[in-house]
Design a protein around this motif. Structure first.
Motif, PDB file in Angstrom:
ATOM      1  N   GLU A 297       1.506   8.690  -3.241  1.00 47.11           N
ATOM      2  CA  GLU A 297       0.087   8.762  -2.875  1.00 47.11           C
ATOM      3  C   GLU A 297      -0.480   7.402  -2.484  1.00 47.11           C
ATOM      4  O   GLU A 297      -1.679   7.268  -2.241  1.00 47.11           O
ATOM      5  N   PHE A 298       0.385   6.376  -2.399  1.00 43.81           N
ATOM      6  CA  PHE A 298      -0.045   5.016  -2.112  1.00 43.81           C
ATOM      7  C   PHE A 298       0.870   4.388  -1.062  1.00 43.81           C
ATOM      8  O   PHE A 298       1.976   4.862  -0.824  1.00 43.81           O
ATOM      9  N   THR A 299       0.412   3.302  -0.473  1.00 39.83           N
ATOM     10  CA  THR A 299       1.268   2.446   0.333  1.00 39.83           C
ATOM     11  C   THR A 299       1.292   1.080  -0.343  1.00 39.83           C
ATOM     12  O   THR A 299       0.355   0.721  -1.059  1.00 39.83           O
TER      13      THR A 299
ATOM     14  N   ASP B 257       7.161  -3.935   4.057  1.00 43.02           N
ATOM     15  CA  ASP B 257       6.604  -2.666   3.590  1.00 43.02           C
ATOM     16  C   ASP B 257       7.533  -2.116   2.527  1.00 43.02           C
ATOM     17  O   ASP B 257       8.755  -2.133   2.698  1.00 43.02           O
TER      18      ASP B 257
ATOM     19  N   ASN C  88      -4.483   3.087  -1.998  1.00 48.95           N
ATOM     20  CA  ASN C  88      -4.556   4.516  -2.272  1.00 48.95           C
ATOM     21  C   ASN C  88      -4.785   5.225  -0.940  1.00 48.95           C
ATOM     22  O   ASN C  88      -5.766   4.950  -0.248  1.00 48.95           O
ATOM     23  N   LYS C  89      -3.885   6.123  -0.538  1.00 47.28           N
ATOM     24  CA  LYS C  89      -3.985   6.798   0.756  1.00 47.28           C
ATOM     25  C   LYS C  89      -5.262   7.636   0.866  1.00 47.28           C
ATOM     26  O   LYS C  89      -5.860   7.705   1.936  1.00 47.28           O
TER      27      LYS C  89
ATOM     28  N   GLN D 269      -8.470   4.900   0.081  1.00 47.99           N
ATOM     29  CA  GLN D 269      -8.338   3.597   0.735  1.00 47.99           C
ATOM     30  C   GLN D 269      -8.686   2.429  -0.191  1.00 47.99           C
ATOM     31  O   GLN D 269      -8.864   1.305   0.264  1.00 47.99           O
TER      32      GLN D 269
ATOM     33  N   ARG E 276      -8.051  -0.612  -2.518  1.00 53.73           N
ATOM     34  CA  ARG E 276      -6.980  -1.600  -2.450  1.00 53.73           C
ATOM     35  C   ARG E 276      -6.911  -2.419  -3.728  1.00 53.73           C
ATOM     36  O   ARG E 276      -7.931  -2.806  -4.267  1.00 53.73           O
TER      37      ARG E 276
END
Length: 128
Positions: free
Chosen positions: A69-71, A86, A114-115, A118, A120
């Motif tokens: 659910e995150f990047t 990445d 958090n996708k 957003q 951060r």
């Protein structure tokens, strides 16, 4: 007059004595995977530098997040220069960067997003 009442004094002393325990119980920064832990707000990030893999473990409000659910990205600054990597969501609350070796003295900035919201979280680490 209230301050002179013994029960009020006892309650005040108890509240002041127990307050630090509440603060200490929240946000345990003890490494759980042998890495370096940093905290920002309610987010704890542990950076683990392996021989040929860098990993992040992320917790929010002392609970593991679902990495899918995150990047997550890392900016690595070392003697050889600066590079951005990445990370890939892995099992549970872990992100991996296969093939990334972090050298002693490297400075690593980490950003987890958090996708859905957003939101951060940005932290920096120094590899020892």
């Amino acid at each position: 007059m209230v301050m002179k009442h013994p029960m009020f004094r006892l309650a005040l002393v108890a509240a002041l004595t127990l307050s630090p325990l509440t603060v200490l119980a929240h946000g345990d920064t003890t490494p759980k995977h042998g890495g370096i832990v940093q905290m920002t707000g309610e987010t704890l990030i542990e950076l683990v530098a392996g021989a040929d893999l860098a990993s992040l473990y992320v917790r929010e409000d002392d609970e593991p997040i679902v990495s899918a659910e995150f990047t997550a990205t890392m900016t690595i600054m070392e003697a050889a220069g600066k590079r951005q990597v990445d990370l890939t969501p892995a099992a549970g609350n872990r992100f991996d960067a296969p093939g990334v070796r972090l050298t002693r003295g490297a400075k690593v900035a980490v950003m987890v997003i958090n996708k859905a919201s957003q939101a951060r979280s940005i932290l920096s680490f120094v590899i020892k």
